[in-house]
Structures are given as C-alpha cells and as structure tokens.
Design a protein around this motif. Structure first.
Motif, mmCIF file in Angstrom:
data_model
loop_
_atom_site.group_PDB
_atom_site.id
_atom_site.type_symbol
_atom_site.label_atom_id
_atom_site.label_comp_id
_atom_site.label_asym_id
_atom_site.label_seq_id
_atom_site.Cartn_x
_atom_site.Cartn_y
_atom_site.Cartn_z
ATOM 1 N N HIS A 198 0.811 -1.221 0.000
ATOM 2 C CA HIS A 198 0.000 0.000 0.000
ATOM 3 C C HIS A 198 0.848 1.277 0.000
ATOM 4 N N LEU A 199 2.168 1.144 -0.114
ATOM 5 C CA LEU A 199 3.033 2.329 -0.078
ATOM 6 C C LEU A 199 3.067 3.096 -1.386
ATOM 7 N N GLY A 200 2.569 2.495 -2.450
ATOM 8 C CA GLY A 200 2.540 3.187 -3.725
ATOM 9 C C GLY A 200 3.754 2.877 -4.580
ATOM 10 N N ASP A 201 4.034 3.766 -5.523
ATOM 11 C CA ASP A 201 5.113 3.578 -6.489
ATOM 12 C C ASP A 201 6.422 4.081 -5.885
ATOM 13 N N VAL A 231 1.145 4.767 5.758
ATOM 14 C CA VAL A 231 0.324 3.577 6.002
ATOM 15 C C VAL A 231 0.500 3.145 7.453
ATOM 16 N N THR A 232 -0.586 2.765 8.062
ATOM 17 C CA THR A 232 -0.516 2.133 9.371
ATOM 18 C C THR A 232 -1.367 0.871 9.375
ATOM 19 N N ILE A 233 -0.879 -0.154 10.048
ATOM 20 C CA ILE A 233 -1.717 -1.277 10.457
ATOM 21 C C ILE A 233 -1.724 -1.261 11.973
ATOM 22 N N THR A 234 -2.904 -1.292 12.541
ATOM 23 C CA THR A 234 -3.015 -1.106 13.987
ATOM 24 C C THR A 234 -4.274 -1.747 14.532
ATOM 25 N N VAL A 257 -9.189 2.395 3.794
ATOM 26 C CA VAL A 257 -9.390 1.927 5.168
ATOM 27 C C VAL A 257 -9.892 0.492 5.059
ATOM 28 N N VAL A 258 -9.059 -0.449 5.479
ATOM 29 C CA VAL A 258 -9.367 -1.862 5.297
ATOM 30 C C VAL A 258 -9.484 -2.537 6.657
ATOM 31 N N LEU A 309 -7.000 -2.741 11.677
ATOM 32 C CA LEU A 309 -7.220 -1.912 10.489
ATOM 33 C C LEU A 309 -5.919 -1.607 9.760
ATOM 34 N N LEU A 310 -6.026 -1.478 8.450
ATOM 35 C CA LEU A 310 -5.018 -0.790 7.653
ATOM 36 C C LEU A 310 -5.609 0.528 7.182
ATOM 37 N N ILE A 311 -4.857 1.608 7.383
ATOM 38 C CA ILE A 311 -5.259 2.916 6.861
ATOM 39 C C ILE A 311 -4.094 3.439 6.026
ATOM 40 N N ALA A 312 -4.366 3.759 4.763
ATOM 41 C CA ALA A 312 -3.372 4.352 3.877
ATOM 42 C C ALA A 312 -3.821 5.775 3.549
ATOM 43 N N ALA A 313 -2.920 6.736 3.719
ATOM 44 C CA ALA A 313 -3.287 8.141 3.522
ATOM 45 C C ALA A 313 -2.192 8.859 2.744
#
Length: 297
Positions: free
Chosen positions: A96-99, A203-206, A251-252, A290-294
């Motif tokens: 989920h970090l992108g390119d 990105v966080t998984i928490t 948000v997963v 959760l995973l949240i990517a922003a």
C-alpha cells in the motif's frame, strides 16, 4: 531530540549507537520495556528465515503445511506457519506504499528488530530508515543489516518517532506497523506529515477500539496493560490524520483476516497469556485490526 546523549552515532559495525535520553518518563518506561523484551514468540518466529517482526499475522492458515498433529515436527511447522502469516502482513502493508523507486527513502516509525525494513529494501531496492526507543532493538536491526550486507540501505536509529532527525519532505513513504498505540496521534501524524514529501504515502496497520462498541472493552484494557500502551479508537486515527494533511485513500478492516493467526497461536507453545483477549475482543466487535493508507496533501 535531546542533545544530551550516550555514545556516538552509528557509522561502523564497531561504533556504538547514539542514544538520546528519553524526553518523558513514559518514553523511558517504553524503552526499558522493549530493551528487556525477549519473547520466544518474536525470536523463534524470526529464526525461521531471519526476518524478525513485532507484529501479528493475516491470512488463512495453510493446514496442509502444518502436517499431522502427531508428527514430531508439528510444533516447528506451526511456528513456520505463524511466521508466514506475519510476513504476509508486512507484505500487505508494503503493497500500500505506492510507487516507490530505488532512489527513494522510506521511514519505519517504531521499527522493532527491523524485519519490515529488510523486506521493504528487498522489494523496492531503496533506502529505509527506522526509529525505535529501544537501543537493543536498533542494535539488533543494524546487526542483521550488516549480516545481509545491506547496511548502506537499511538503518535503525534510537530516537523518538515524534521528533525524528530527518529533513522535511525527505521521505517518499512512511509507516507505523502496530506501534502507534505508544504515542499521541496528533503529534505522530504531524511528524509524518513533516517528513513526507507532498504526495507521499503514509500507512498504518493497527489495533483500535471500535467507537460503535461505546468505550474500550475489558479485553482492550487487558491488552493495554499487557503491552503498557494506550490503544486509540478508529475515530481518533481518522480525525488526527485530517488535522495533519493526511487524506485516507484506503481503510481496510483486517479483523477477519487476523483471527486465524490468533487462533493458531493460541494452540502453540508460544502463548503469552494475551491470546484470549485478542480473540474475544475481535469476535465481540470491541476491537478492530485496520489498515489505513493516507496521502500527504
């Protein structure tokens, strides 16, 4: 960072770590906690392939890989399966970090013993900087980087993730993997927003408590006490991101995906006594994974 330090910066295998003094008593407590941590569940899983993590796993259990319960190698296979699931979690976060390019720099905030940093470098070929309050964790992570001959690309530092030494806008992406429950979220996301380039990905998984439940449940309180942390609510994450120019793109809910890991771990020799709190809180809906990517705007 506090300018009063012990030893000097890490420049070679024989040079000791630069260790800033904790800026608060709580930080000192956390540093001592992780300096003294040597749980078999972290070390024996890492011994499988040399990737030492400090997070949990996701995905379905491969029961065929576990073999026969009567097999004398059954416990070894179970440990290997738990490790596969925790490495799958790290791969999911990195995805989920992108390119990310080879010339980019990534930041792992709360890097532990460095497993995710190694995986990030292997995946992207880029530079990865990690920070932790624990001198023992940083020393371990840097030792592994030297063993893998990637010390020019992967480095852990002892410092506060709320006040890192990195230049403003210097990181293409950053993350917290199960480490954000040790800090104030507004302070944390302000620092990530500062370090990230505009357009960079956080990105966080928490684990977080579910506001729909009403308040943190007794299970969440047990987890806080076990790890000496302060679990935040899902709402707090989203609000603090919005206040610090981090706009969620995904948000997963990984709660169903992490339950198999916990149920398998509860059957192993590596139990720590906290397994039931995770399993029960995930099942009653009071706790979420959760995973949240922003993106930094």
């Amino acid at each position: 960072m506090d300018s009063s330090v012990i030893n000097t910066d890490l420049t070679a295998a024989s040079t000791p770590l630069r260790i800033p003094r904790p800026s608060t008593p709580y930080q000192g407590d956390i540093a001592r906690y992780w300096d003294g941590e040597a749980r078999p569940v972290n070390l024996r899983l890492g011994d499988v392939d040399g990737l030492y993590h400090h997070h949990y796993g996701i995905g379905e259990v491969d029961h065929a890989a576990l073999g026969d319960a009567e097999d004398g190698a059954g416990e070894k296979k179970l440990i290997a399966e738990l490790h596969r699931l925790e490495s799958a979690q790290a791969e999911y976060l990195l995805g989920h970090l992108g390119d990310i390019g080879r010339d980019d720099t990534l930041l792992d905030a709360g890097c532990g013993r460095g497993g995710s940093m190694v995986m990030a470098h292997q995946r992207f070929g880029c530079k990865v900087e990690g920070v932790t309050l624990s001198a023992k964790q940083a020393d371990f992570a840097n030792g592994r980087a030297r063993e893998l001959r990637i010390q020019d690309h992967v480095r852990a530092r002892v410092c506060n993730m709320l006040a890192t030494p990195f230049e403003t806008g210097s990181a293409a992406a950053s993350w917290n993997n199960e480490s954000s429950m040790y800090v104030d979220l507004h302070d944390l996301f302000a620092e990530h927003s500062r370090v990230l380039a505009v357009g960079g990905r956080y990105v966080t998984i928490t684990g977080c408590w579910n506001p729909r439940y009403g308040q943190p449940s007794k299970w969440v309180s047990q987890i806080n006490a076990h790890f000496e942390c302060n679990i935040h609510s899902r709402r707090e994450y989203l609000r603090a991101m919005a206040d610090n120019r981090l706009v969620p793109q995904a948000v997963v809910d990984l709660t169903p995906d992490t339950l198999p890991y916990w149920e398998l771990r509860a059957t192993s020799s590596l139990v720590t006594g906290i397994e039931d709190a995770f399993i029960n809180s995930y099942k009653d809906g009071s706790f979420q994974y959760l995973l949240i990517a922003a993106d930094r705007v």
